[in-house]
Scaffold this motif. Structure first.
Motif, PDB file in Angstrom:
ATOM      1  N   GLN A 121      47.503  53.397  38.467  1.00 57.89           N
ATOM      2  CA  GLN A 121      48.347  52.579  39.332  1.00 57.89           C
ATOM      3  C   GLN A 121      49.776  52.614  38.802  1.00 57.89           C
ATOM      4  O   GLN A 121      50.014  52.956  37.639  1.00 57.89           O
ATOM      5  N   ASP A 164      43.389  40.864  36.916  1.00 51.71           N
ATOM      6  CA  ASP A 164      44.450  41.521  36.152  1.00 51.71           C
ATOM      7  C   ASP A 164      45.324  40.477  35.457  1.00 51.71           C
ATOM      8  O   ASP A 164      45.592  39.397  36.000  1.00 51.71           O
ATOM      9  N   ARG A 219      48.465  40.394  34.971  1.00 53.24           N
ATOM     10  CA  ARG A 219      49.721  40.095  35.651  1.00 53.24           C
ATOM     11  C   ARG A 219      49.529  39.817  37.137  1.00 53.24           C
ATOM     12  O   ARG A 219      50.151  38.906  37.689  1.00 53.24           O
ATOM     13  N   ASN A 231      52.530  45.619  44.082  1.00 58.51           N
ATOM     14  CA  ASN A 231      51.441  44.976  43.353  1.00 58.51           C
ATOM     15  C   ASN A 231      51.561  43.456  43.362  1.00 58.51           C
ATOM     16  O   ASN A 231      50.550  42.748  43.326  1.00 58.51           O
ATOM     17  N   PHE A 289      43.082  44.044  42.814  1.00 61.66           N
ATOM     18  CA  PHE A 289      42.979  43.907  41.362  1.00 61.66           C
ATOM     19  C   PHE A 289      41.816  42.969  41.052  1.00 61.66           C
ATOM     20  O   PHE A 289      41.496  42.058  41.835  1.00 61.66           O
ATOM     21  N   ASP A 290      41.198  43.149  39.897  1.00 62.90           N
ATOM     22  CA  ASP A 290      40.066  42.315  39.499  1.00 62.90           C
ATOM     23  C   ASP A 290      40.401  41.607  38.190  1.00 62.90           C
ATOM     24  O   ASP A 290      40.191  42.137  37.105  1.00 62.90           O
ATOM     25  N   VAL A 314      45.091  50.404  35.195  1.00 61.60           N
ATOM     26  CA  VAL A 314      44.780  49.001  35.423  1.00 61.60           C
ATOM     27  C   VAL A 314      43.329  48.804  35.007  1.00 61.60           C
ATOM     28  O   VAL A 314      42.453  49.559  35.460  1.00 61.60           O
ATOM     29  N   ARG A 361      40.677  46.851  35.672  1.00 55.64           N
ATOM     30  CA  ARG A 361      39.600  46.757  36.659  1.00 55.64           C
ATOM     31  C   ARG A 361      40.173  46.510  38.051  1.00 55.64           C
ATOM     32  O   ARG A 361      41.077  45.693  38.225  1.00 55.64           O
ATOM     33  N   THR A 362      39.616  47.199  39.023  1.00 53.29           N
ATOM     34  CA  THR A 362      39.924  46.958  40.437  1.00 53.29           C
ATOM     35  C   THR A 362      38.628  47.062  41.231  1.00 53.29           C
ATOM     36  O   THR A 362      37.612  47.575  40.747  1.00 53.29           O
TER      37      THR A 362
END
Length: 679
Positions: free
Chosen positions: A504, A562, A564, A607, A559-560, A519, A521-522
């Motif tokens: 990402q 994340d 941020r 994002n 996102f999972d 990243v 986890r997504t």
């Protein structure tokens, strides 16, 4: 009879019957049997539907019965799960199940092939302009992990564009098209077969001024293949493609410009005369040998050379060479009293890139600023076994694995080079259920691996090297069904992918910069629905027919947890995409088809989820007629009838600002006409 209805009964046959039936002619051919090395549409669909996952065959009639089918969107509009939107010229943004969302240029996450020969470079990147819809007899879309037999071990899968042969497309064709924004396109094609040999060739020319300033382009393409049948059980086919493409780039603009003055070009693109010019040649060969009634061996290779002259922020000069080889063995026999189908093979790709950059002097080369020698290599092997534990139920197990290498040698500053090497293994488990003669159900659990491309890695060298980006991994569960039931032909699938280390764009060290990073986890999940129904006959006149068709995609990419961005949506693709068409056809062959494309909610472009594109609904109208016993056909298409201003696609960034120039305006009202004569 629909292709699905024709192909699905093949899947439930006993092994000996399958071996005899799978090679029966599905099209009008001049030889004893269709090509072993280039099977017809119905056989290709039957093969793809032996996979317990969502695979779709798009016949050329879906996109060549109308003028101005010039890009990925036109070819794949009825395939759910695919987001393919035009940017400029013949370039597109392509994502399958959310693949490559953070790729703002070229391609990542989907393997493109023409006649089984990779269009992508060995590192996985690629261009769309080299694909000419006029030269294809069908498109095969293998979504997700269903494509690992083609060397596609990524989240998005693969798309294979297949050219006709002299056996399934004998005779000649002349095609002329013209329309809005200075579009003119022509094609001359001819196919023939004589005894054991056949050949097909197509030459096309395209030019346009473009909807936007600095959007002018032209292209010339040559595609050909020659086949030779050594005997009834062995055939070799040689493929050739050459592309000469010159395209100016209008560039992305602000949201206000995209909606207020959509024909405007980016000011920097105008000043520096941004372009993407490609000269490429692909040569490949494929041989198929039916060893016995149960066993088919296929092998071949290719060489692709490409010259890219690309004046953008600098003048990019790439000279690439890619070499590919493959071998595949299919055994469809019996284990004890049960049918068993085993497919095993290997794919090898090696590519070099003489990568140079210069100061861009308004489209001309200035002082050299960068020079590197980049190489990429991928070697993989795969095995998939389908065991029919019941006459209509198969248990499918599979494994693919391999090794990849990326390296860059900086000629001007050796300290800025780098290399990486990695291995991967992707298991697969599935069920394939032949519920009725014409309806299948399926389920699978598949792993995938996507290594970073060289452009991702080279940009990170000043910050710490190639090790800063890891392979993207995903575990995808999928369930679905496909087939025909009465007047309805349908396909439906639900998938859920848990992605680790998704590649990402994350904020770089300089203000406004963004670099490829992982990243943790997504989640990618979605619903894919498509259907065609014969709604009525003799509705307005004796012998007429009304057919309804549609495709719907629901996409939930996020996102999972994340650090941020929390659970924000991943930018780059809409949550809902619906396309529909009602086609009325007169017994004489004349037809009329109003259509709609609806995106009810704009998608985020960053994002941080601060800025969206717009929702829109586009109305269109297509029509055609046939004359001289079908040898002459005329077609018309009107797009965006209400002249709706909308955003077709957008680049993605970490955090958008009000003046971020990342939006690609959609094309306004347009009309095109075409003539095709067969002889």
């Amino acid at each position: 009879m629909s292709p699905i209805r024709a192909a699905l009964p093949l899947l439930a046959l006993a092994p000996a019957a399958w071996a005899q039936t799978a090679t029966l002619p599905e099209l009008t051919v001049t030889g004893a049997r269709p090509s072993l090395a280039a099977p017809g549409n119905a056989e290709a669909e039957a093969r793809l539907h032996l996979s317990p996952g969502a695979n779709t065959v798009v016949p050329a009639s879906d996109f060549l019965d109308r003028p101005a089918s010039t890009g990925m969107r036109d070819m794949l509009e009825w395939v759910p799960g695919v987001f393919a939107q035009p940017k400029w010229g013949e370039d597109s943004r392509l994502s399958i199940r959310g693949s490559g969302l953070a790729r703002n240029f070229h391609l990542r996450g989907v393997r493109l092939l023409q006649d089984g020969i990779p269009v992508n470079q060995a590192d996985g990147s690629g261009d769309f302009q080299e694909l000419d819809p006029l030269t294809f007899g069908r498109v095969e879309v293998l979504r997700g992990g269903n494509a690992f037999a083609l060397g596609a071990n990524t989240l998005g899968g693969a798309v294979n564009f297949v050219t006709p042969t002299g056996r399934d497309s004998p005779g000649g064709q002349v095609r002329l098209e013209a329309g809005s924004f200075g579009l003119f396109r022509s094609q001359l094609a001819y196919g023939a077969a004589a005894g054991p040999a056949d050949a097909w060739v197509s030459a096309t020319h395209r030019q346009e001024d473009g909807f936007r300033r600095n959007g002018k382009g032209d292209s010339q393409r040559l595609n050909a293949n020659i086949g030779y049948r050594w005997n009834d059980d062995a055939e070799t086919r040689i493929f050739l493609a050459h592309n000469s493409i010159h395209q100016f780039i209008p560039g992305a603009v602000t949201r206000e410009q995209a909606l207020g003055s959509p024909r405007t070009a980016n000011a920097t693109n105008l000043a520096l005369r941004y372009q993407r010019n490609i000269e490429s040649t692909r040569i490949g060969t494929r041989t198929a040998v039916r060893v016995d009634a149960d066993t088919l061996l296929e092998f071949g290779g290719s060489w692709v050379t490409r010259q890219l002259d690309h004046p953008i922020f600098q003048f990019v000069d790439n000279r690439t060479n890619d070499f590919n080889a493959f071998a595949r063995l299919t055994w469809d026999g019996q284990v004890s009293t049960m049918r068993n189908r085993l497919v095993a093979g290997t794919n090898f790709a090696f590519g070099t890139n003489d990568n140079r950059r210069f100061v861009n002097l308004a489209g001309l080369r200035g002082t050299q600023t960068f020079s590197s020698w980049d190489t990429a290599q991928t070697l993989d092997a795969f095995l998939e076994n389908s065991l029919w534990v019941l006459p209509r139920l198969a248990v499918v197990t599979g494994l693919s694995g391999g090794t990849v290498r990326r390296a860059s040698e900086n000629r001007l500053n050796p300290a800025l080079g780098g290399a990486m090497k990695g291995d991967f293994a992707n298991p697969r488990l599935g069920l394939l259920w032949q519920a009725t003669e014409t309806v299948q159900g399926f389920a699978n659990l598949t792993w995938s691996t996507e290594p970073p491309t060289l452009s991702d890695l080279v940009a990170l060298v000043p910050l710490g090297g190639f090790s800063l980006v890891k392979d993207q991994r995903a575990r995808t569960a999928e369930v679905g069904a496909r087939g025909t039931a009465g007047p309805l032909g349908f396909e439906a699938a639900f998938y859920h992918a848990a992605v680790q280390n998704e590649i990402q764009l994350i904020q770089g060290p300089a203000a406004g910069s963004a670099l490829a990073r992982n990243v943790p986890r997504t989640v990618h999940q979605g619903i894919e629905l498509a259907g065609t129904i014969a709604a009525a006959r003799s509705l307005l006149a004796e012998g007429d027919a009304l057919t309804l068709r549609g495709a719907y995609t629901w996409s939930d990419f996020r996102f999972d947890g994340d650090a941020r961005f929390g659970g924000n949506q991943l930018p780059g693709a809409p949550r809902h995409l619906l396309r529909g068409e009602a086609r009325w056809r007169h017994a004489s062959g004349a037809w009329l088809a109003p259509n709609v494309e609806w995106v009810p909610q704009g998608f985020f472009v960053d994002n941080a989820n601060t800025t969206r594109t717009t929702s829109y609904a586009l109305l269109g109208l297509r029509a055609g007629a046939e004359f001289l016993d079908g040898r002459l056909s005329a077609s018309l298409e009107a797009r965006n009838l209400l002249d709706r201003r909308f955003i077709s696609s957008a680049s993605v960034i970490p955090v958008a600002a009000g003046n971020s120039a990342i939006f690609e305006p959609g094309i306004g009202r347009a009309a095109f006409a075409g003539l095709r004569y067969r002889f």
